[in-house]
Scaffold this motif. Structure first.
Motif, PDB file in Angstrom:
ATOM      1  N   ASP A   1     -11.943  30.222  -8.993  1.00 32.79           N
ATOM      2  CA  ASP A   1     -11.053  31.341  -8.702  1.00 32.79           C
ATOM      3  C   ASP A   1      -9.848  30.833  -7.913  1.00 32.79           C
ATOM      4  OD1 ASP A   1     -12.758  33.129  -9.941  1.00 32.79           O
ATOM      5  OD2 ASP A   1     -13.855  33.559  -8.085  1.00 32.79           O
ATOM      6  N   LYS A   2      -8.705  31.418  -8.194  1.00 34.57           N
ATOM      7  CA  LYS A   2      -7.456  30.981  -7.580  1.00 34.57           C
ATOM      8  C   LYS A   2      -7.525  30.987  -6.059  1.00 34.57           C
ATOM      9  CE  LYS A   2      -2.537  32.230  -7.309  1.00 34.57           C
ATOM     10  NZ  LYS A   2      -1.476  33.139  -7.831  1.00 34.57           N
ATOM     11  N   VAL A   3      -7.994  32.082  -5.483  1.00 36.70           N
ATOM     12  CA  VAL A   3      -7.985  32.203  -4.027  1.00 36.70           C
ATOM     13  C   VAL A   3      -8.914  31.180  -3.380  1.00 36.70           C
ATOM     14  CG1 VAL A   3      -9.782  33.994  -3.937  1.00 36.70           C
ATOM     15  CG2 VAL A   3      -8.075  33.819  -2.102  1.00 36.70           C
ATOM     16  N   VAL A   4     -10.057  30.900  -4.005  1.00 39.49           N
ATOM     17  CA  VAL A   4     -11.003  29.930  -3.456  1.00 39.49           C
ATOM     18  C   VAL A   4     -10.399  28.530  -3.507  1.00 39.49           C
ATOM     19  CG1 VAL A   4     -13.277  28.872  -3.737  1.00 39.49           C
ATOM     20  CG2 VAL A   4     -12.995  31.330  -4.066  1.00 39.49           C
ATOM     21  N   PHE A   5      -9.808  28.184  -4.647  1.00 35.66           N
ATOM     22  CA  PHE A   5      -9.166  26.877  -4.800  1.00 35.66           C
ATOM     23  C   PHE A   5      -8.045  26.708  -3.782  1.00 35.66           C
ATOM     24  CE2 PHE A   5      -5.753  24.253  -6.566  1.00 35.66           C
ATOM     25  CZ  PHE A   5      -6.434  23.073  -6.857  1.00 35.66           C
ATOM     26  N   GLN A   6      -7.183  27.708  -3.673  1.00 36.48           N
ATOM     27  CA  GLN A   6      -6.018  27.576  -2.804  1.00 36.48           C
ATOM     28  C   GLN A   6      -6.400  27.511  -1.325  1.00 36.48           C
ATOM     29  OE1 GLN A   6      -3.394  30.809  -4.120  1.00 36.48           O
ATOM     30  NE2 GLN A   6      -2.169  29.288  -5.218  1.00 36.48           N
ATOM     31  N   ARG A   7      -7.382  28.331  -0.907  1.00 39.57           N
ATOM     32  CA  ARG A   7      -7.779  28.302   0.512  1.00 39.57           C
ATOM     33  C   ARG A   7      -8.422  26.968   0.861  1.00 39.57           C
ATOM     34  NH1 ARG A   7      -5.139  31.985  -0.049  1.00 39.57           N
ATOM     35  NH2 ARG A   7      -3.754  30.243   0.486  1.00 39.57           N
ATOM     36  N   THR A   8      -9.197  26.394  -0.064  1.00 37.99           N
ATOM     37  CA  THR A   8      -9.838  25.106   0.216  1.00 37.99           C
ATOM     38  C   THR A   8      -8.812  23.981   0.234  1.00 37.99           C
ATOM     39  OG1 THR A   8     -11.816  25.955  -0.904  1.00 37.99           O
ATOM     40  CG2 THR A   8     -11.755  23.594  -0.411  1.00 37.99           C
ATOM     41  N   TYR A   9      -7.826  24.045  -0.649  1.00 36.74           N
ATOM     42  CA  TYR A   9      -6.738  23.068  -0.632  1.00 36.74           C
ATOM     43  C   TYR A   9      -5.988  23.146   0.704  1.00 36.74           C
ATOM     44  CZ  TYR A   9      -3.325  19.959  -2.877  1.00 36.74           C
ATOM     45  OH  TYR A   9      -2.547  18.885  -3.208  1.00 36.74           O
ATOM     46  N   GLU A  10      -5.727  24.364   1.134  1.00 36.27           N
ATOM     47  CA  GLU A  10      -5.051  24.568   2.413  1.00 36.27           C
ATOM     48  C   GLU A  10      -5.887  24.003   3.563  1.00 36.27           C
ATOM     49  OE1 GLU A  10      -4.586  28.498   5.012  1.00 36.27           O
ATOM     50  OE2 GLU A  10      -3.412  28.594   3.147  1.00 36.27           O
ATOM     51  N   GLU A  11      -7.188  24.184   3.497  1.00 37.05           N
ATOM     52  CA  GLU A  11      -8.080  23.645   4.532  1.00 37.05           C
ATOM     53  C   GLU A  11      -8.048  22.123   4.556  1.00 37.05           C
ATOM     54  OE1 GLU A  11     -11.851  25.354   3.644  1.00 37.05           O
ATOM     55  OE2 GLU A  11     -11.209  27.402   4.160  1.00 37.05           O
ATOM     56  N   LEU A  12      -7.888  21.489   3.380  1.00 42.24           N
ATOM     57  CA  LEU A  12      -7.769  20.038   3.343  1.00 42.24           C
ATOM     58  C   LEU A  12      -6.495  19.584   4.049  1.00 42.24           C
ATOM     59  CD1 LEU A  12      -8.683  17.224   2.445  1.00 42.24           C
ATOM     60  CD2 LEU A  12      -7.617  17.652   0.211  1.00 42.24           C
ATOM     61  N   ILE A  13      -5.394  20.285   3.816  1.00 39.93           N
ATOM     62  CA  ILE A  13      -4.158  19.958   4.537  1.00 39.93           C
ATOM     63  C   ILE A  13      -4.378  20.118   6.032  1.00 39.93           C
ATOM     64  CG2 ILE A  13      -1.722  20.549   4.876  1.00 39.93           C
ATOM     65  CD1 ILE A  13      -1.657  21.546   1.976  1.00 39.93           C
ATOM     66  N   ASN A  14      -5.120  21.153   6.433  1.00 36.41           N
ATOM     67  CA  ASN A  14      -5.417  21.348   7.854  1.00 36.41           C
ATOM     68  C   ASN A  14      -6.255  20.190   8.411  1.00 36.41           C
ATOM     69  OD1 ASN A  14      -4.009  23.751   7.941  1.00 36.41           O
ATOM     70  ND2 ASN A  14      -5.822  25.021   7.613  1.00 36.41           N
ATOM     71  N   GLN A  15      -7.176  19.650   7.597  1.00 36.40           N
ATOM     72  CA  GLN A  15      -7.935  18.472   8.031  1.00 36.40           C
ATOM     73  C   GLN A  15      -7.001  17.297   8.300  1.00 36.40           C
ATOM     74  OE1 GLN A  15     -11.796  17.281   6.220  1.00 36.40           O
ATOM     75  NE2 GLN A  15     -11.428  18.938   4.764  1.00 36.40           N
ATOM     76  N   VAL A  16      -6.031  17.126   7.401  1.00 37.59           N
ATOM     77  CA  VAL A  16      -5.042  16.052   7.583  1.00 37.59           C
ATOM     78  C   VAL A  16      -4.248  16.272   8.868  1.00 37.59           C
ATOM     79  CG1 VAL A  16      -2.943  15.021   6.618  1.00 37.59           C
ATOM     80  CG2 VAL A  16      -4.881  15.535   5.118  1.00 37.59           C
ATOM     81  N   ARG A  17      -3.870  17.529   9.113  1.00 33.93           N
ATOM     82  CA  ARG A  17      -3.134  17.846  10.330  1.00 33.93           C
ATOM     83  C   ARG A  17      -3.956  17.522  11.579  1.00 33.93           C
ATOM     84  NH1 ARG A  17       0.769  17.135   8.384  1.00 33.93           N
ATOM     85  NH2 ARG A  17       2.334  18.523   7.481  1.00 33.93           N
ATOM     86  N   MET A  18      -5.246  17.832  11.551  1.00 34.16           N
ATOM     87  CA  MET A  18      -6.121  17.529  12.684  1.00 34.16           C
ATOM     88  C   MET A  18      -6.222  16.018  12.900  1.00 34.16           C
ATOM     89  SD  MET A  18      -7.313  20.232  14.206  1.00 34.16           S
ATOM     90  CE  MET A  18      -8.802  19.637  15.007  1.00 34.16           C
ATOM     91  N   ALA A  19      -6.180  15.258  11.802  1.00 29.45           N
ATOM     92  CA  ALA A  19      -6.336  13.801  11.884  1.00 29.45           C
ATOM     93  C   ALA A  19      -5.067  13.098  12.333  1.00 29.45           C
ATOM     94  CB  ALA A  19      -6.770  13.255  10.521  1.00 29.45           C
ATOM     95  N   TYR A  20      -3.907  13.548  11.837  1.00 34.38           N
ATOM     96  CA  TYR A  20      -2.681  12.765  12.007  1.00 34.38           C
ATOM     97  C   TYR A  20      -1.504  13.533  12.611  1.00 34.38           C
ATOM     98  CZ  TYR A  20      -5.209   9.825   8.653  1.00 34.38           C
ATOM     99  OH  TYR A  20      -6.168   9.072   8.022  1.00 34.38           O
ATOM    100  N   GLY A  21      -1.671  14.829  12.849  1.00 34.55           N
ATOM    101  CA  GLY A  21      -0.533  15.604  13.322  1.00 34.55           C
ATOM    102  C   GLY A  21       0.385  15.991  12.168  1.00 34.55           C
TER     103      GLY A  21
END
Length: 326
Positions: free
Chosen positions: A226-246
């Motif tokens: 589903d679009k919303v599930v895919f997009q929210r999880t992709y967004e969460e991955l970017i947030n993981q990157v932000r937590m790791a590297y700023g």
């Protein structure tokens, strides 16, 4: 270079593709002590020249002779293959009697992390036909767009990638969201791809830029997530990157082996991220299917060949170079 477990100080343990042992030395002989498992392959470069492709099912001592001159020489021992091909344990090296081990010289302090799937791993890059089945010996991360981009920009790189994995749905999964086999976002914080017991310490290596190339496997077979599930999880991955590297630049790539709906979904994630998080340092790179032909641009299982990977890299490099001012 790469994620390595040093919990035993006598052994470097790793499985992600592209992990590299680098050193300088003097002398005309070299022995490498390592074990690579059943399906791993390694390239040894000395002074920029490929000396040998090595395969070690068990504990191995690879003897290298005929090295021209006393040096100093530069050596790179690169893991070509991905984590599923097996774990590597590097025990050390021996030099000739009067040989000396020297520090690696860094010329530029640039670091890029690549998060991806089979294309990022270099799956089938050395295969001669799209009709070939996968063989570990034709996988070579050094001929993937990731290594080509990093080498072109004179940057160190980490590859966090595994064939067949997606954002929420792995290749061929019968459900819209995969269960059992971990997806790439679920593996992102691991020291080892195939071992979930160790968590990577991001402070050991801080990326200046991150490239995400995922989504192919989510949408290559049905049912699509589903679009919303895919997009929210992709967004969460970017947030993981932000937590790791700023707030480092993040480049989200789609194509050339997939397009809609993945293309639009990821572009929307990037556009929405700018609004939701007031974060303009996330960029979308869409690559058309027309970039690759159906012949020499494709290797095993219709994955990009080395030639195809070069075309992908040539599309990405100018964008990263402009944003990073490299």
């Amino acid at each position: 270079m790469g994620r390595v477990d040093f919990s035993d100080e006598q052994v470097a343990r790793y499985d992600w593709p592209g992990v590299t042992v680098r050193f300088r030395f003097t002398g005309d002989q070299l022995k490498l002590h390592f074990t690579g498992g059943e399906r791993n392959y390694f390239d040894l470069f000395i002074d920029g020249k490929l000396i040998n492709t090595l395969h070690a099912k068990g504990d191995t001592v690879a003897v290298v002779t005929g090295i021209k001159g006393k040096g100093p020489h530069e050596a790179k021992f690169i893991k070509r293959t991905e984590g599923e091909m097996g774990e590597t344990r590097f025990f050390g090296l021996e030099l000739s009697r009067k040989g000396e081990l020297l520090p690696w010289k860094k010329t530029v302090d640039r670091r890029i992390e690549f998060i991806g799937n089979s294309i990022t791993c270099g799956y089938g890059t050395e295969s001669e036909s799209r009709h070939d089945d996968f063989e570990p010996q034709t996988e070579n991360v050094e001929k993937s767009y990731a290594a080509i981009v990093a080498n072109t920009l004179n940057a160190d790189y980490h590859v966090v990638a595994h064939s067949g994995l997606g954002i929420v749905r792995n290749y061929g999964a019968p459900q819209k969201v995969s269960t059992g086999l971990a997806t790439m976002p679920q593996r992102y914080s691991r020291v080892l791809d195939m071992d979930d017991s160790l968590t990577w310490d991001f402070s050991k290596w801080q990326a200046n830029a991150v490239v995400i190339s995922l989504g192919n496997n989510d949408f290559s077979t049905k049912p699509h997530p589903d679009k919303v599930v895919f997009q929210r999880t992709y967004e969460e991955l970017i947030n993981q990157v932000r937590m790791a590297y700023g707030v480092v630049p993040v480049f989200c790539i789609v194509g050339p082996t997939t397009d809609e709906p993945c293309f639009s979904y990821v572009k929307e994630v990037v556009d929405n991220y700018h609004v939701l998080y007031k974060d303009e340092n996330v960029f979308f790179i869409g690559i058309s299917r027309a970039l690759l032909n159906g012949g020499s641009d494709l290797g095993a299982d219709a994955h990009p060949s080395f030639r195809g990977q070069q075309k992908i890299a040539n599309t990405i490099v100018p964008v990263i170079s402009t944003v990073m001012e490299w």
